[in-house]
Design an enzyme around this catalytic site. Structure first.
Site, PDB file in Angstrom:
ATOM      1  N   GLY A   1       4.558  -3.998   3.870  1.00 38.59           N
ATOM      2  CA  GLY A   1       4.850  -5.350   3.393  1.00 38.59           C
ATOM      3  C   GLY A   1       4.676  -6.450   4.430  1.00 38.59           C
ATOM      4  N   GLY A   2       5.243  -6.274   5.619  1.00 38.65           N
ATOM      5  CA  GLY A   2       5.171  -7.314   6.653  1.00 38.65           C
ATOM      6  C   GLY A   2       3.732  -7.580   7.069  1.00 38.65           C
TER       7      GLY A   2
ATOM      8  N   ALA B   1       1.042  -6.888   5.249  1.00 37.25           N
ATOM      9  CA  ALA B   1       0.325  -7.455   4.095  1.00 37.25           C
ATOM     10  C   ALA B   1       0.538  -8.969   4.029  1.00 37.25           C
ATOM     11  CB  ALA B   1       0.800  -6.796   2.802  1.00 37.25           C
TER      12      ALA B   1
ATOM     13  N   ALA C   1      11.338  -3.561   2.949  1.00 35.51           N
ATOM     14  CA  ALA C   1      10.961  -3.451   4.363  1.00 35.51           C
ATOM     15  C   ALA C   1      11.260  -2.056   4.900  1.00 35.51           C
ATOM     16  CB  ALA C   1      11.738  -4.493   5.169  1.00 35.51           C
TER      17      ALA C   1
ATOM     18  N   ASP D   1      -2.239  -1.176  10.261  1.00 35.49           N
ATOM     19  CA  ASP D   1      -2.706  -1.253   8.870  1.00 35.49           C
ATOM     20  C   ASP D   1      -3.371  -2.595   8.560  1.00 35.49           C
ATOM     21  OD1 ASP D   1      -1.571   1.191   8.328  1.00 35.49           O
ATOM     22  OD2 ASP D   1       0.303   0.346   7.543  1.00 35.49           O
TER      23      ASP D   1
ATOM     24  N   LYS E   1       0.856  -1.203   0.000  1.00 33.38           N
ATOM     25  CA  LYS E   1       0.000   0.000   0.000  1.00 33.38           C
ATOM     26  C   LYS E   1       0.884   1.242   0.000  1.00 33.38           C
ATOM     27  CE  LYS E   1       0.942   1.223   4.488  1.00 33.38           C
ATOM     28  NZ  LYS E   1       1.690   2.403   4.890  1.00 33.38           N
TER      29      LYS E   1
HETATM   30  O1  C5P Z   1       0.720  -0.986  14.782  1.00 31.25           O
HETATM   31  P1  C5P Z   1       1.932  -0.689  13.983  1.00 31.25           P
HETATM   32  O2  C5P Z   1       2.856  -1.836  13.820  1.00 31.25           O
HETATM   33  O3  C5P Z   1       1.571  -0.059  12.695  1.00 31.25           O
HETATM   34  O4  C5P Z   1       2.704   0.430  14.806  1.00 31.25           O
HETATM   35  C1  C5P Z   1       4.098   0.524  14.942  1.00 31.25           C
HETATM   36  C2  C5P Z   1       4.418   1.689  15.863  1.00 31.25           C
HETATM   37  O5  C5P Z   1       4.068   2.929  15.214  1.00 31.25           O
HETATM   38  C3  C5P Z   1       3.640   1.717  17.166  1.00 31.25           C
HETATM   39  O6  C5P Z   1       4.288   0.968  18.146  1.00 31.25           O
HETATM   40  C4  C5P Z   1       3.617   3.212  17.504  1.00 31.25           C
HETATM   41  O7  C5P Z   1       4.855   3.612  18.085  1.00 31.25           O
HETATM   42  C5  C5P Z   1       3.540   3.872  16.139  1.00 31.25           C
HETATM   43  N1  C5P Z   1       2.125   4.182  15.772  1.00 31.25           N
HETATM   44  C6  C5P Z   1       1.510   5.260  16.399  1.00 31.25           C
HETATM   45  N2  C5P Z   1       0.211   5.563  16.076  1.00 31.25           N
HETATM   46  C7  C5P Z   1      -0.442   4.857  15.127  1.00 31.25           C
HETATM   47  C8  C5P Z   1       0.178   3.773  14.467  1.00 31.25           C
HETATM   48  C9  C5P Z   1       1.480   3.461  14.816  1.00 31.25           C
HETATM   49  O8  C5P Z   1       2.100   5.929  17.261  1.00 31.25           O
HETATM   50  N3  C5P Z   1      -1.698   5.193  14.837  1.00 31.25           N
END
Ligand code: C5P
Length: 299
Positions: free
Chosen positions: A106-107, A109, A100, A141, A13
């Site tokens: 990617g991960g 997905a 990456a 995501d 994406k």
């Molecule tokens: O959930 P995801 O793997 O996408 O999030 C990785 C990191 O990105 C979270 O640990 C957080 O630090 C940050 N994040 C955030 N607010 C979001 C999505 C991600 O602060 N809405």
């Protein structure tokens, strides 16, 4: 249990728009984002196997087994269908094409694309809400990858609403040698906002639409400033894409990839030649509609 191999495409994406509100008590920022599937994809192959789940990927820097998000997804699904302990009985192999730490999802997905195959191998099923919860455990995501096409993500990005599809575009993705971990990009944003005494504006809950179509001129990414302040080369890359005729050129998600939307393949290919730098990857792909994604499984 099923015999033989199951194969699914895991499409990447880009974030066409990303507005970041303040950090909530759960540690995540509230956001409003417009996501777009692209044809660039990994392939996830699954088969039944004895013993604990195995996840394999030969790409450098991509973890195997429990370090991989596919394992996280398998463990979340295993629990959601009432089983105990570590997930068992499946071997998952990932053929990696999506870079990456690039903001291309990617991960996540890969992990979400593996879910239907795991359900088949384990002979289990989950209601749509259960599947969304499992996908959200993988990453913010995650639920988007169950929907695809052009979609709005609210909350921490995990409350997903399909939008009218963006008209087909060619997409040039430019990937610098150094990735940006998502958490770090959000940390930079908080630090920059703190310095300026701003807590962050509340994420807009209305996507940037002009009538029924996305207003391409109004798209923005709140993480782009904080990331490009530390990675100057990304600003240069977006400028190059704009100069080469991109209708939109921006960083995707938390970076480090930048992308440009083009109205013709020839323009995207020309821009790709101009954007190439030693150690950088350039990928020409297309936007993918939800209809195109419907054929993603067992391809
Ligand atoms: O959930 P995801 O793997 O996408 O999030 C990785 C990191 O990105 C979270 O640990 C957080 O630090 C940050 N994040 C955030 N607010 C979001 C999505 C991600 O602060 N809405």
């Amino acid at each position: 249990m099923t015999s033989g191999r199951l194969r699914a495409r895991a499409y990447a994406k880009v974030n066409l728009d990303l507005r970041v509100g303040p950090r909530s008590d759960d540690g995540y920022h509230r956001l409003s984002t417009v996501l777009q599937s692209v044809a660039l994809h990994d392939t996830v192959t699954l088969r039944a196997g004895d013993g604990p789940c195995r996840v394999r990927c030969s790409a450098t820097g991509v973890p195997s087994d429990r370090g991989n998000l596919v394992w996280t997804a398998a463990a979340a699904l295993w629990r959601a269908v009432g089983r105990r302990g570590d997930p068992q009985g499946a071997v998952v192999t990932i053929t990696k094409r999506i870079p990456a730490e690039a903001g291309l999802g990617g991960g996540t997905a890969d992990a979400v694309a593996a879910l239907p195959g795991l359900c088949r191998i384990w002979d289990v099923s989950l209601a749509p809400q259960g599947l969304r919860e499992v996908a959200a455990e993988v990453g913010s995501d995650g639920p988007f990858f169950l929907v695809g096409g052009t979609a709005l993500g609210l909350g921490r990005g995990d409350a997903v609403y399909p939008l009218a599809e963006l008209s087909p575009h060619w997409v040039l993705i430019v990937v610098p040698p150094r990735g940006v971990p998502t958490a770090r990009a959000y940390g930079w944003l908080d630090r920059d906002r703190g310095r300026r005494g701003r807590r962050g504006r509340p994420a807009r809950h209305v996507p940037p639409y002009a009538g029924p179509t996305l207003d391409l001129a109004a798209l923005t990414n709140d993480l782009e400033g904080p990331v490009t302040r530390r990675r100057r080369e990304l600003r240069e890359a977006t400028r190059t894409l704009r100069g080469a005729g991109a209708v939109v050129a921006a960083m995707t998600g938390s970076g480090s990839a930048v992308f440009g939307l083009f109205t013709s393949r020839a323009r995207a290919a020309d821009a790709a030649r101009g954007a190439k730098r030693p150690g950088w990857r350039v990928i020409v792909t297309r936007t993918m509609s939800r209809e195109g994604l419907a054929r993603r499984f067992w391809a």
